[in-house]
Design a protein around this motif. Structure first.
Motif, PDB file in Angstrom:
ATOM      1  N   ALA A 274       1.002  -1.106   0.098  1.00 49.66           N
ATOM      2  CA  ALA A 274       0.111   0.056   0.145  1.00 49.66           C
ATOM      3  C   ALA A 274       0.842   1.130  -0.089  1.00 49.66           C
ATOM      4  O   ALA A 274       0.785   1.995  -0.990  1.00 49.66           O
ATOM      5  N   SER A 275       1.829   1.283   1.014  1.00 50.88           N
ATOM      6  CA  SER A 275       2.766   2.383   1.025  1.00 50.88           C
ATOM      7  C   SER A 275       3.907   2.138   1.752  1.00 50.88           C
ATOM      8  O   SER A 275       3.847   1.514   3.159  1.00 50.88           O
ATOM      9  N   THR A 276       5.027   2.274   1.611  1.00 48.65           N
ATOM     10  CA  THR A 276       6.278   1.713   2.166  1.00 48.65           C
ATOM     11  C   THR A 276       6.358   2.622   3.438  1.00 48.65           C
ATOM     12  O   THR A 276       6.983   2.043   4.348  1.00 48.65           O
TER      13      THR A 276
ATOM     14  N   GLY B 116       0.202   5.185  -2.449  1.00 51.09           N
ATOM     15  CA  GLY B 116       1.255   5.919  -1.940  1.00 51.09           C
ATOM     16  C   GLY B 116       0.769   7.144  -1.590  1.00 51.09           C
ATOM     17  O   GLY B 116      -0.055   7.895  -2.360  1.00 51.09           O
ATOM     18  N   ARG B 117       1.544   7.933  -0.663  1.00 45.36           N
ATOM     19  CA  ARG B 117       1.149   9.311  -0.108  1.00 45.36           C
ATOM     20  C   ARG B 117       2.176  10.376  -0.465  1.00 45.36           C
ATOM     21  O   ARG B 117       3.391   9.967  -0.414  1.00 45.36           O
ATOM     22  N   GLY B 118       1.646  11.351  -0.719  1.00 49.72           N
ATOM     23  CA  GLY B 118       2.654  12.823  -0.662  1.00 49.72           C
ATOM     24  C   GLY B 118       2.312  13.402   0.456  1.00 49.72           C
ATOM     25  O   GLY B 118       1.681  12.786   1.656  1.00 49.72           O
ATOM     26  N   ARG B 119       2.621  14.843   0.639  1.00 51.91           N
ATOM     27  CA  ARG B 119       2.625  15.413   2.080  1.00 51.91           C
ATOM     28  C   ARG B 119       0.781  15.711   2.048  1.00 51.91           C
ATOM     29  O   ARG B 119       0.166  15.801   1.004  1.00 51.91           O
ATOM     30  N   LEU B 120       0.575  16.137   3.314  1.00 50.33           N
ATOM     31  CA  LEU B 120      -0.768  16.718   3.271  1.00 50.33           C
ATOM     32  C   LEU B 120      -1.824  15.782   2.786  1.00 50.33           C
ATOM     33  O   LEU B 120      -2.828  16.444   2.168  1.00 50.33           O
ATOM     34  N   GLY B 121      -1.668  14.581   2.916  1.00 50.36           N
ATOM     35  CA  GLY B 121      -3.045  13.761   2.212  1.00 50.36           C
ATOM     36  C   GLY B 121      -2.934  13.494   0.898  1.00 50.36           C
ATOM     37  O   GLY B 121      -3.838  13.089   0.183  1.00 50.36           O
ATOM     38  N   ARG B 122      -1.936  14.073   0.024  1.00 45.86           N
ATOM     39  CA  ARG B 122      -2.202  13.906  -1.416  1.00 45.86           C
ATOM     40  C   ARG B 122      -1.415  12.692  -1.789  1.00 45.86           C
ATOM     41  O   ARG B 122      -1.060  11.711  -1.089  1.00 45.86           O
ATOM     42  N   GLN B 123      -1.661  12.313  -2.803  1.00 43.31           N
ATOM     43  CA  GLN B 123      -1.412  11.159  -3.413  1.00 43.31           C
ATOM     44  C   GLN B 123      -0.292  11.093  -4.224  1.00 43.31           C
ATOM     45  O   GLN B 123       0.300  12.108  -4.662  1.00 43.31           O
TER      46      GLN B 123
ATOM     47  N   GLY C 234      10.499  18.982 -14.628  1.00 46.94           N
ATOM     48  CA  GLY C 234       9.481  17.899 -14.183  1.00 46.94           C
ATOM     49  C   GLY C 234       9.881  17.461 -13.001  1.00 46.94           C
ATOM     50  O   GLY C 234      11.051  17.244 -12.597  1.00 46.94           O
ATOM     51  N   LYS C 235       8.848  16.865 -12.068  1.00 52.55           N
ATOM     52  CA  LYS C 235       9.282  16.090 -10.732  1.00 52.55           C
ATOM     53  C   LYS C 235       9.800  14.702 -10.940  1.00 52.55           C
ATOM     54  O   LYS C 235       8.708  13.776 -11.388  1.00 52.55           O
ATOM     55  N   VAL C 236      11.024  14.363 -10.797  1.00 50.24           N
ATOM     56  CA  VAL C 236      11.311  12.938 -10.967  1.00 50.24           C
ATOM     57  C   VAL C 236      11.324  12.190  -9.595  1.00 50.24           C
ATOM     58  O   VAL C 236      11.102  11.141  -9.718  1.00 50.24           O
TER      59      VAL C 236
HETATM   60  C1  BT5 Z   1       5.906  14.420  -2.344  1.00 49.94           C
HETATM   61  O1  BT5 Z   1       4.585  14.883  -1.730  1.00 49.94           O
HETATM   62  O2  BT5 Z   1       6.315  14.604  -3.239  1.00 49.94           O
HETATM   63  C2  BT5 Z   1       6.295  13.115  -1.467  1.00 49.94           C
HETATM   64  C3  BT5 Z   1       6.164  12.112  -2.277  1.00 49.94           C
HETATM   65  C4  BT5 Z   1       6.727  10.785  -1.339  1.00 49.94           C
HETATM   66  C5  BT5 Z   1       6.380   9.404  -2.235  1.00 49.94           C
HETATM   67  C6  BT5 Z   1       7.093   8.445  -1.355  1.00 49.94           C
HETATM   68  S1  BT5 Z   1       7.165   6.825  -2.248  1.00 49.94           S
HETATM   69  C7  BT5 Z   1       7.498   6.065  -0.750  1.00 49.94           C
HETATM   70  C8  BT5 Z   1       7.051   6.467   0.315  1.00 49.94           C
HETATM   71  N1  BT5 Z   1       5.777   5.851   0.607  1.00 49.94           N
HETATM   72  C9  BT5 Z   1       4.493   6.632   0.572  1.00 49.94           C
HETATM   73  O3  BT5 Z   1       3.446   6.359   0.407  1.00 49.94           O
HETATM   74  N2  BT5 Z   1       5.132   7.832  -0.031  1.00 49.94           N
HETATM   75  C10 BT5 Z   1       6.540   8.048   0.018  1.00 49.94           C
HETATM   76  P1  BT5 Z   1       4.062  16.329  -2.560  1.00 49.94           P
HETATM   77  O4  BT5 Z   1       5.141  17.369  -2.242  1.00 49.94           O
HETATM   78  O5  BT5 Z   1       2.758  16.440  -1.353  1.00 49.94           O
HETATM   79  O6  BT5 Z   1       3.629  15.897  -3.810  1.00 49.94           O
HETATM   80  C11 BT5 Z   1       2.525  15.135  -4.304  1.00 49.94           C
HETATM   81  C12 BT5 Z   1       2.158  15.800  -5.586  1.00 49.94           C
HETATM   82  O7  BT5 Z   1       3.094  15.472  -6.465  1.00 49.94           O
HETATM   83  C13 BT5 Z   1       0.836  15.122  -5.842  1.00 49.94           C
HETATM   84  O8  BT5 Z   1      -0.210  16.162  -5.561  1.00 49.94           O
HETATM   85  C14 BT5 Z   1       0.958  15.514  -7.560  1.00 49.94           C
HETATM   86  O9  BT5 Z   1       0.698  16.792  -8.048  1.00 49.94           O
HETATM   87  C15 BT5 Z   1       2.445  15.234  -7.668  1.00 49.94           C
HETATM   88  N3  BT5 Z   1       2.841  13.556  -8.214  1.00 49.94           N
HETATM   89  C16 BT5 Z   1       1.991  12.646  -7.451  1.00 49.94           C
HETATM   90  N4  BT5 Z   1       2.561  11.572  -7.752  1.00 49.94           N
HETATM   91  C17 BT5 Z   1       3.740  11.849  -8.699  1.00 49.94           C
HETATM   92  C18 BT5 Z   1       4.798  11.262  -9.285  1.00 49.94           C
HETATM   93  N5  BT5 Z   1       4.774   9.714  -9.374  1.00 49.94           N
HETATM   94  N6  BT5 Z   1       5.688  11.884 -10.123  1.00 49.94           N
HETATM   95  C19 BT5 Z   1       5.705  13.207 -10.182  1.00 49.94           C
HETATM   96  N7  BT5 Z   1       4.665  13.952  -9.383  1.00 49.94           N
HETATM   97  C20 BT5 Z   1       3.905  13.345  -8.852  1.00 49.94           C
END
Ligand code: BT5
Length: 325
Positions: free
Chosen positions: A90-92, A118-125, A183-185
């Motif tokens: 689900a999420s590492t 997978g989660r980003g910050r503030l509940g983002r995906q 771009g975001k890598v």
């Molecule tokens: C991040 O959040 O950039 C943090 C991402 C961390 C992911 C890792 S993967 C391993 C570990 N397990 C998890 O569940 N999470 C961590 P943030 O700054 O909030 O950016 C999220 C935003 O990036 C989204 O709202 C999209 O706009 C964009 N995004 C989503 N998936 C992307 C992707 N694969 N590549 C580039 N941009 C993406």
């Protein structure tokens, strides 16, 4: 390690030569039939293993998957004491948080080939299709919670150093983005558990887009190996990307613990994607925190924004280039 991993380790140790099922069985105290069962299971996971009567099994190729059996043999730095994970999770970060919460030591890592949540910050995906690398690291720094924020920048430095080993020069966007050609890598997600004056654990998750796969369109994303390879590195291996990140993050982390973020700030600023750009910084709720010219980070990892009204040191926020959404 499971017995299946042990069988794989024996095949790998033979360095492309054949090893008899009998010998592997003897070494691991299992029957030849059990070895055959594990070989079949490995084949179903993408390993090509040839079998010749009289000589035995030979590992021909391994799958391009960042799973522990593939990543662990490539990791050198002694900080990384335990590497867990599976093809899909689900999420590492969730897995690593759980391990950290139940006492896993600093240097525990969770890797995966794809994530379903997978989660980003503030509940983002964080979109996490097959083709990327997803890993989370457990740290237990003897620091106060207030001193932790620069750790996201420390991990970012490690990530760009790792990408550099593939001949790819990426840049850092405060606080947690890694950019390639705009771009975001890669993205970094820091989560922690702390008492008032002491950090219990920090989990730092990193998602890296390695190879774009059909149907995995992520708007604004960049990929380490846009056409499946990077210069001089055809068919870039995802396990080697994961190992490179771990081996690059560890020394930067040690330096951060020993010397603080101060000496690292200058290095970070050397790769700052926003340097000299007109930016707007807002809170997650959209409230403006600062507007002006971004001039890198200070010794505490705060973003410096200069305007006619003076300088603002930004602790947290979302940065956009002025004039863009
Ligand atoms: C991040 O959040 O950039 C943090 C991402 C961390 C992911 C890792 S993967 C391993 C570990 N397990 C998890 O569940 N999470 C961590 P943030 O700054 O909030 O950016 C999220 C935003 O990036 C989204 O709202 C999209 O706009 C964009 N995004 C989503 N998936 C992307 C992707 N694969 N590549 C580039 N941009 C993406």
């Amino acid at each position: 390690m499971s017995t299946r991993d042990d069988v794989l380790a024996r095949l790998r140790a033979a360095g492309g030569a054949a090893t008899s099922g009998e010998k592997i069985g003897r070494d691991l105290s299992i029957s030849r039939a059990a070895v055959a069962k594990h070989v079949a299971a490995l084949r179903s996971r993408g390993y090509t293993i040839s079998a010749a009567p009289g000589s035995g099994y030979r590992l021909v190729s391994a799958p391009n998957l960042p799973v522990p059996a593939e990543v662990a043999p490539l990791v050198c730095d002694p900080l990384w004491v335990r590497i867990e994970g599976k093809e899909v999770t689900a999420s590492t970060n969730d897995d690593a948080r759980q391990l950290a919460g139940s006492g896993a030591p600093e240097g525990t890592v969770v890797v995966a080939g794809s994530q379903t949540a997978g989660r980003g910050r503030l509940g983002r995906q964080w979109q996490s299709p097959e083709g990327g690398v997803y890993l989370s690291m457990v740290f237990r720094p003897a620091l106060a919670p207030a001193s932790i924020a620069p750790l996201a920048l420390v991990v970012g430095l490690g990530v760009i150093e790792a990408l550099e080993t593939f001949g790819v020069t990426a840049r850092l966007k405060w606080p947690n983005d890694v950019l390639l050609d705009g771009g975001k890598v890669a993205g970094i997600l820091l989560e922690m558990s702390a008492e008032a004056d002491r950090v219990e654990w920090v989990v730092a998750g990193v998602g890296i887009n390695v190879v774009p796969l059909a149907g995995s369109g992520v708007p604004g994303a960049a990929f380490l190996a846009a056409d499946g390879s990077v210069p001089g590195c055809p068919g870039v291996s995802r396990p080697s990307v994961a190992a490179a990140v771990l081996d690059a993050v560890a020394p930067v982390y040690r330096r951060f613990l020993a010397e603080g973020f101060g000496p690292l700030a200058a290095i970070w600023n050397g790769s700052d994607a926003l340097q000299g750009q007109a930016v707007v910084v807002r809170t997650a709720q959209g409230e403006e925190v600062a507007e002006g010219i971004a001039e890198g980070v200070d010794a505490e990892g705060r973003l410096l924004v200069f305007s006619d009204a003076g300088m603002t040191r930004v602790v947290a926020g979302e940065v956009t280039l002025k004039g863009r959404a």
